[in-house]
Design a protein around this motif. Structure first.
Motif, PDB file in Angstrom:
ATOM      1  N   PRO A   1       0.836  -1.203   0.000  1.00 23.48           N
ATOM      2  CA  PRO A   1       0.000   0.000   0.000  1.00 23.48           C
ATOM      3  C   PRO A   1       0.873   1.257   0.000  1.00 23.48           C
ATOM      4  O   PRO A   1       1.861   1.327   0.730  1.00 23.48           O
TER       5      PRO A   1
ATOM      6  N   LYS B   1      -7.487  -1.085  -5.223  1.00 19.74           N
ATOM      7  CA  LYS B   1      -8.644  -1.615  -5.942  1.00 19.74           C
ATOM      8  C   LYS B   1      -8.612  -3.139  -5.939  1.00 19.74           C
ATOM      9  O   LYS B   1      -9.641  -3.790  -5.763  1.00 19.74           O
TER      10      LYS B   1
ATOM     11  N   CYS C   1       2.108   1.576  -5.084  1.00 15.94           N
ATOM     12  CA  CYS C   1       1.646   1.125  -6.394  1.00 15.94           C
ATOM     13  C   CYS C   1       2.250   1.993  -7.491  1.00 15.94           C
ATOM     14  O   CYS C   1       2.274   3.221  -7.381  1.00 15.94           O
TER      15      CYS C   1
ATOM     16  N   TYR D   1       1.009   2.532 -10.198  1.00 19.72           N
ATOM     17  CA  TYR D   1      -0.086   3.288 -10.794  1.00 19.72           C
ATOM     18  C   TYR D   1      -0.934   3.943  -9.694  1.00 19.72           C
ATOM     19  O   TYR D   1      -2.164   3.923  -9.756  1.00 19.72           O
ATOM     20  N   VAL D   2      -0.244   4.429  -8.684  1.00 17.22           N
ATOM     21  CA  VAL D   2      -0.829   5.193  -7.582  1.00 17.22           C
ATOM     22  C   VAL D   2      -1.664   4.333  -6.620  1.00 17.22           C
ATOM     23  O   VAL D   2      -1.347   4.248  -5.438  1.00 17.22           O
ATOM     24  N   GLU D   3      -2.751   3.715  -7.131  1.00 18.14           N
ATOM     25  CA  GLU D   3      -3.656   3.080  -6.178  1.00 18.14           C
ATOM     26  C   GLU D   3      -4.330   1.826  -6.707  1.00 18.14           C
ATOM     27  O   GLU D   3      -5.356   1.408  -6.182  1.00 18.14           O
ATOM     28  N   GLY D   4      -3.762   1.224  -7.753  1.00 21.22           N
ATOM     29  CA  GLY D   4      -4.354   0.008  -8.307  1.00 21.22           C
ATOM     30  C   GLY D   4      -4.436  -1.114  -7.283  1.00 21.22           C
ATOM     31  O   GLY D   4      -5.371  -1.917  -7.274  1.00 21.22           O
TER      32      GLY D   4
END
Lengths: 662, 172
Positions: B80, B91, B83, B85-88
């Motif tokens: 956490p 998800k 990522c 890609y920031v926040e994949g």
């Protein structure tokens, strides 16, 4: 005759010498692959990545009219590009290729040849089934902004910035401290040549300041990095130094005239060995030659009731500005070089060495300052009470090669310990005892230097100091006893010394993890930044356009740091001068008819690449903004979003292939 | 011991857990490369599929893997906050949590689906996670969905033929 849509796959398995072939039965796998549907050619070869290996693929494509290629060898992170290029050279779209990792993910991690071979078959079947679904894709190209950003102004950053600037590129050099120079500026002389650090560093520092192509921002931090290779958008915070850099002429009269007649606060640059005033310059050759006011200690900032003699002394130059505020700058840069350096090991972590407890236990970096003629004592090596030490013990490997602290060898400590032994003998005439675990003197002229210092009469004792205690228990500032076993004669020695020097190791900067996140790069296990490949891409990171130089990537000495900085600059230049770079075409796209206009995908995209077209009531992806993570693809309820190279059918067929043997 | 039981025993002894793994390109796939470069040794039961981001992993991939014969599915992403890609990865976390609840309702043990954050520097964690998961799944035994499908198909066939027969006899 076969129809136009027939799948004609060429399969190649690499022995990688014996790296793969020793654990995976390549003959069996090649035979297995040859019987799979759609496979026209199945071959094994000693080294697929070699020229003849690639030629094999090219020849087969031409002769057998292949339209799909699968290579089973090492990690795609290593050679995917190699084989795509080979595929393309033979006239086939490079994306009609798939790679199977049977080395890192198989041969190297397993011990049973039978199960490793079975696993390889599953992996290969998955790839052969997957590649059927591959489509020819267009290469995506982006242009490269020729401006570069260098983060960290130690010798690595300085050298990289100058190399780029000399090549005619504009460089932003961002340094956190008030002056550039880094650790090297703190050193007195450098091993093995014993040339003075300042003599070789300060001219380079000055060139940075005067170079028309370099914008130097000291006392500044990188806050945020957006964008992608060739087009990074960087936010830099310039902290207020309360002295206007443009107006200051560097006369330093303000420091002279401060209401404090003597320094009162620990001088950071001298590691607290001397005192500074609230207005100060880190060291005499600092670049930029502009003082800093420390608001924590300045009377004007604390009470507002200072006589402000500094302001008076500055006079009509009006450089001193108590109202200065931090500035946020936004810059565009095509490439970034990270050279944020290292920190030295904190020896209080090894309590039995008594650092902080016994006043005459020093770190090597502190002694560098003491020996330095522009240091706190003007180059005189004295103990805390002002006397000159008669006996000195230097302990190697403090916080290096140790299960309890840091496991790695810091690479420079043996040599700098020998250098300090030589310099201390020269300065004080003291008897010097170096306690080492192994003497590591690799590299040009290093062994010769070791022999030279040994011949000068420095005592070299092979043994790790296990304890340090005062000779008379009630005097912490008196002689200290170093207890160590000399492992060459097998005897425990108790050596009384006046001064102890801890050769502290190198470790990642305390905020390396934050820097890593800011730049979206990775760290290795120890916390140093990770290069893309330890041998073949030692200055690249996994993020295109971001390069590494110096000790932030791992401990190294000055020559290696400079060499690496030059390499990083060359890599950046190669990108800049190419003017453009190919990106992975793994972006997402929408099949418009299938889109129901539900908008589930829109808030998911971290790059706001998806917009809703109200007129059509459909989502639309801006390809230039899409970075190809695929988050929206997995979320689309109607399955109308697809991702190139990671289509659902491709992944499903891969799953099927993997499990075909179950 | 009767003959059938001993045969079952040999099957159980021959059976090896089959695990499909989905690893993100930037952290976990790279970590698996690192484990390889470091010549760490782990169980050969896992087959890795590379995706760019753990956020690309559609829960259907997991279900599809089970239905094609996987005994377990392992998902690996960046920690956490890390990522690429920031926040994949967040998800992925949400999707997998939801999926786990559904799996429980379907009678699939939660030990058969595992989500782990493994950074590029954690080669050792690849080894321990894979070994640990293989052992967990070994204890759970085969999931055997394809064979269950076949049994269900057979039941359906029998039912259909019985209905057809009934129709024929009732018409007579």
């Amino acid at each position: 005759m076969e129809g136009k849509n027939d799948i004609r796959t060429g399969f190649y398995i690499c022995h990688c010498g014996t790296n793969i072939a020793a654990m995976v039965d390549v003959d069996e796998v090649a035979r297995f692959a040859s019987e799979l549907p759609g496979v026209t050619v199945s071959r094994d070869y000693k080294y697929m990545c070699s020229d003849p290996g690639q030629e094999l693929i090219r020849k087969d494509i031409r002769e057998h009219n292949l339209n799909r290629i699968v290579v089973a060898s090492c990690s795609p992170l290593l050679h995917e590009r190699t084989f795509r290029n080979a595929t393309e050279k033979a006239g086939l779209n490079p994306y009609l290729f798939e790679m199977v990792n049977i080395r890192e993910h198989n041969a190297w991690v397993h011990t049973d040849r039978r199960s490793a071979t079975d696993k390889a078959k599953d992996q290969i079947q998955a790839a052969i089934q997957r590649v059927r679904h591959h489509k020819p894709l267009e290469k995506k190209r982006v242009s490269i902004n020729s401006d570069a950003l260098v983060v960290g102004g130690g010798i690595a950053g300085i050298h990289a910035a100058l190399t780029l600037a000399n090549a005619g590129k504009h460089v932003y050099l961002v340094e956190r401290e008030p002056s550039i120079g880094g650790h090297m500026a703190k050193f007195d002389k450098t091993f093995p040549t014993l040339d003075c650090a300042a003599c070789i560093l300060t001219p380079k520092m000055t060139s940075v300041k005067t170079h028309p192509n370099i914008t130097l921002w000291s006392y500044s931090d990188v806050m945020k990095v957006d964008g992608y290779v060739g087009n990074y958008k960087v936010t830099v915070r310039r902290r207020p130094r309360y002295v206007n850099e443009d107006l200051c002429v560097g006369c330093l009269e303000c420091i002279e005239s401060c209401v404090y007649k003597e320094g009162k606060y620990p001088h950071e640059f001298n590691l607290g060995l001397s005192k500074r005033k609230p207005i100060y310059i880190p060291f005499p050759q600092a670049v930029p030659q502009v003082p800093v006011i420390d608001p924590e200690t300045c009377i004007e900032f604390k009470s507002g009731k200072c006589k402000k003699t500094c302001l008076e002394a500055c006079g009509d130059r009006e450089a001193i500005d108590f109202t200065q505020e931090e500035e946020i700058k936004e810059i565009d840069a095509g490439t970034i070089i990270i050279s944020t350096g290292f920190q030295t090991f904190d020896p209080t972590r090894i309590s039995y060495y008594g650092y902080g407890k016994y006043p005459n236990v020093y770190t090597a970096l502190e002694v560098e300052r003491l020996i330095n003629s522009s240091g706190p004592t003007g180059g005189e090596v004295t103990l805390r009470d002002g006397s000159v030490p008669q006996t000195i013990g230097i302990i190697h490997c403090v916080g290096s090669r140790d299960q309890n602290t840091n496991r790695w060898c810091s690479r420079v400590c043996c040599m700098y310990s020998l250098k300090l032994a030589h310099l201390l003998k020269e300065h004080t005439g003291a008897e010097i005892y170096n306690f080492y675990i192994d003497m590591r003197a690799p590299g040009k002229s290093m062994e010769e230097f070791y022999n030279r210092v040994a011949e000068e009469g420095v005592h070299l004792i092979r043994g790790k100091v296990a304890d340090i205690y005062p000779e008379s228990p009630d005097r912490k500032d008196g002689k200290l006893i170093l207890q160590a076993e000399d492992t060459l004669i097998g005897r425990v020695m108790k050596t009384p010394v006046d001064m102890v020097i801890l050769a502290v190791g190198l470790e990642p900067q305390a905020d390396a993890q934050d820097v890593r996140r800011t730049f979206n790069i990775t760290c290795s296990t120890e916390g140093f930044f990770l290069e893309r490949h330890p041998k073949l891409a030692p200055v690249n990171t996994f993020t295109d356009g971001i390069f590494l130089a110096g000790c932030c990537q791992g401990p190294k000495d000055i020559p290696d740091t400079v060499a690496q900085a030059g390499a990083a600059a060359a890599e950046a230049l190669a990108l800049i001068d190419a003017g453009q770079i190919e990106l992975e075409p793994n972006t997402a796209y929408i099949e418009e008819e299938a889109c129901s206009g539900c908008k589930s995908c829109i808030p998911l995209c971290p790059y706001t690449a998806i917009l809703f077209n109200e007129e059509k009531a459909k989502a639309e992806i801006t390809e230039a903004l899409c970075k190809g993570c695929g988050v929206c693809v997995a979320a689309c309820p109607s399955g109308s979003i697809k991702q190139n190279l990671f289509e659902d059918e491709e992944i499903f067929s891969q799953i099927e292939g993997i499990l075909a043997s179950v | 011991m009767d003959k059938d039981a001993s045969r079952k025993k040999t099957i159980a002894a021959e059976w090896e857990p089959r695990i499909v793994a989905f690893f993100c390109n930037w952290c976990t796939y790279t970590a698996a490369d690192l484990a390889g470069v470091s010549r760490m040794k782990y169980a050969p039961n896992v087959r890795i599929i590379r995706v760019m981001c753990s956020g690309r992993i559609d829960p259907q991939f997991v279900l599809d893997a089970y239905s094609k014969g996987a005994d377990g599915v392992l998902i690996g992403g960046c920690h956490p906050g890390d990522c690429h890609y920031v926040e994949g990865n967040y998800k992925a976390l949400r999707r997998i949590r939801l999926l786990k609840r559904m799996l429980a309702d379907m009678g699939i043990d939660e030990g058969r689906l595992r989500l782990e954050w493994i950074s590029a520097s954690e080669g050792e964690k690849i080894k321990t996670t894979i070994n640990d998961m293989v052992e967990t799944v070994r204890v759970l035994g085969p999931l055997g969905i394809p064979s269950r499908f076949r049994e269900w198909d057979k039941e359906m066939e029998i039912m259909e033929s019985r209905i057809a027969l009934e129709e024929v006899t009732s018409n007579v």
